[in-house]
Design a protein around this motif. Sequence first.
Motif, PDB file in Angstrom:
ATOM      1  N   ASN A 140       1.083  -0.705   0.098  1.00  0.00           N
ATOM      2  CA  ASN A 140       0.111  -0.446   0.542  1.00  0.00           C
ATOM      3  C   ASN A 140       0.759   1.301  -0.180  1.00  0.00           C
ATOM      4  O   ASN A 140       1.313   1.582   0.433  1.00  0.00           O
ATOM      5  N   THR A 141       0.957   1.753  -1.297  1.00  0.00           N
ATOM      6  CA  THR A 141       1.791   2.312  -0.859  1.00  0.00           C
ATOM      7  C   THR A 141       1.545   4.100  -0.692  1.00  0.00           C
ATOM      8  O   THR A 141       0.533   4.264  -0.757  1.00  0.00           O
ATOM      9  N   CYS A 142       2.443   5.529  -0.572  1.00  0.00           N
ATOM     10  CA  CYS A 142       2.307   7.131  -0.690  1.00  0.00           C
ATOM     11  C   CYS A 142       3.057   7.244  -1.920  1.00  0.00           C
ATOM     12  O   CYS A 142       3.587   6.724  -2.223  1.00  0.00           O
TER      13      CYS A 142
ATOM     14  N   GLY B 261      -0.612   4.160  -6.697  1.00  0.00           N
ATOM     15  CA  GLY B 261      -0.770   2.937  -7.668  1.00  0.00           C
ATOM     16  C   GLY B 261      -1.459   3.959  -8.530  1.00  0.00           C
ATOM     17  O   GLY B 261      -2.469   3.216  -8.966  1.00  0.00           O
ATOM     18  N   ALA B 262      -2.129   5.246  -7.935  1.00  0.00           N
ATOM     19  CA  ALA B 262      -2.848   5.968  -9.485  1.00  0.00           C
ATOM     20  C   ALA B 262      -2.051   5.873 -10.547  1.00  0.00           C
ATOM     21  O   ALA B 262      -2.406   6.661 -11.563  1.00  0.00           O
ATOM     22  N   GLU B 263      -0.839   6.429 -10.242  1.00  0.00           N
ATOM     23  CA  GLU B 263      -0.001   6.468 -11.845  1.00  0.00           C
ATOM     24  C   GLU B 263       0.437   5.262 -11.992  1.00  0.00           C
ATOM     25  O   GLU B 263       1.651   4.843 -11.360  1.00  0.00           O
ATOM     26  N   GLU B 264      -0.150   4.449 -12.642  1.00  0.00           N
ATOM     27  CA  GLU B 264      -0.126   3.130 -12.771  1.00  0.00           C
ATOM     28  C   GLU B 264       1.267   2.944 -14.107  1.00  0.00           C
ATOM     29  O   GLU B 264       2.139   1.787 -13.654  1.00  0.00           O
ATOM     30  N   ASN B 265       1.727   3.983 -14.543  1.00  0.00           N
ATOM     31  CA  ASN B 265       2.392   4.046 -15.891  1.00  0.00           C
ATOM     32  C   ASN B 265       3.831   4.555 -14.561  1.00  0.00           C
ATOM     33  O   ASN B 265       4.781   3.287 -15.040  1.00  0.00           O
ATOM     34  N   VAL B 266       4.091   5.016 -13.508  1.00  0.00           N
ATOM     35  CA  VAL B 266       5.404   4.925 -12.907  1.00  0.00           C
ATOM     36  C   VAL B 266       5.969   3.407 -11.976  1.00  0.00           C
ATOM     37  O   VAL B 266       6.837   3.575 -13.052  1.00  0.00           O
ATOM     38  N   ILE B 267       4.237   2.932 -11.653  1.00  0.00           N
ATOM     39  CA  ILE B 267       5.167   1.955 -11.032  1.00  0.00           C
ATOM     40  C   ILE B 267       5.772   0.670 -12.017  1.00  0.00           C
ATOM     41  O   ILE B 267       6.305  -0.077 -11.705  1.00  0.00           O
ATOM     42  N   ARG B 268       4.719   0.703 -13.280  1.00  0.00           N
ATOM     43  CA  ARG B 268       4.389  -0.372 -14.399  1.00  0.00           C
ATOM     44  C   ARG B 268       6.611   0.317 -14.769  1.00  0.00           C
ATOM     45  O   ARG B 268       6.542  -0.978 -15.383  1.00  0.00           O
TER      46      ARG B 268
END
Length: 454
Positions: free
Chosen positions: A52-54, A85-92
């Motif tokens: 669960n990220t910030c 998680g709202a920024e899926e592209n950053v995570i992926r």
Amino acid sequence: MARTAKAAPTVGIVSLGCPKALVDSERILTRLRAEGYDISPDYQGADAVIVNTCGFLDSARAESLDAIGEALKENGKVIVTGCLGAEENVIRGAHPNVLAVTGPHQYEAVMEAVHSAVPPRHDPFVDLVPEAGVRLTPRHYAYLKISEGCNNSCSFCIIPSMRGKLASRPVHLVLREAEKLAEAGVRELLVISQDTSAYGVDLKYEPHVWGGRERRTRFFDLAEALGELDVWVRLHYVYPYPHVDEVIGLMASGHVLPYLDIPFQHASPDVLRAMRRPAAQEKTLSRIHRWRAECPELAIRSSFIVGFPGETEADFQMLLDWLEEAELDRVGCFKFEPVEGAAANDLPGAVPEEVKQERFERFMEVAEAVSARRLEARVGMETEVLVDAVTEEGAVARSKWDAPEIDGVVHLPGGSDLEPGDLVAVRILATDGHDLIAGPILAGEDAADDDWDL
Ligand code: SF4
């Protein structure tokens, strides 16, 4: 053939960020526990890990990405949720191998990802939540687990050996969780445990302060305090111990729902003795009559086992007669099955499968007739219902007398403008024998059909 209890699927959670994120993590944990998942404190013991990220500050974003990397390295199966998680592209972009990415407060999506990474296990003899309950629980109701384990030793059950003795959660911690759930929009709390009425015995009913008052870690105090939150409170897995009588007053006064889920399992004293059931006293029928006199709206749901070793035709007939007289609103029935490790497996007098089946069918016939009579008696009543789902034709809601997934529903034709989680005043118009059909309470003769009073 004996059944073997499988180990529970296990999930780890890494919780970063602010108190709101923490509430999200707690909410996810509550769902996981209610669905039978175990929680692992380390990566190695987990079948998958939720991070669960910030995403608030650059340093928090970097910390979140590092945490995801660590979880991938140590465990490999990672589900990301929370603000970053709202920024899926950053995570992926940084970690293409994560299993799923969801944003903050997306509990349903997180649970969906967990279900596909680590499928839930269902065992009707062990699980608290019904099989259908492993589907996504809508946001407007939540299970509130108040204890683990059990001090009883019912001969057909292996829960005490699997999950240990009763371990109650202190009352202020349960109430704090309930408060947070209510603040997060939950309209109905379903109190669960293996033996709700025994709550707090292991802690000697230790008192704690909540809401400016001292509350004991005790069934009545918990029910009373939950009744002070502005939500529906439904009590499951209650045994008919004498102190349960006190809670009926809270139901009559509207503090908790007029609903009791009591797994009676049988009515014959001989079978109950062989089952080693708690509170297996013969005066249960008169208790039920007294409860109904005090709280006429009370609905009782129960479950039973037919074909228990040694059950004679006379025992079974006693059960049918009892069922007619007890007028239970909703009833589930299992045919006895030996669970590996259960004491009942060694009892003499195994009932042949075809007799079990025949008794099951006779039992359900009586139970369904009683249930239909009880529903018929509700036609014409005015009550409040909680909307679960909405379609183009109307809404599907539940009354105070129906728990999600295991009981019936209330169909609201024309209620397509309603929303899940709405509480609506209705008049019960009809029943189909299992469910109810209701319409809005009309303010006057000219009121429109879709005049729903929210
Ligand atoms: S009360 Fe009996 S059936 Fe329920 S968990 Fe305890 S031992 Fe098992």
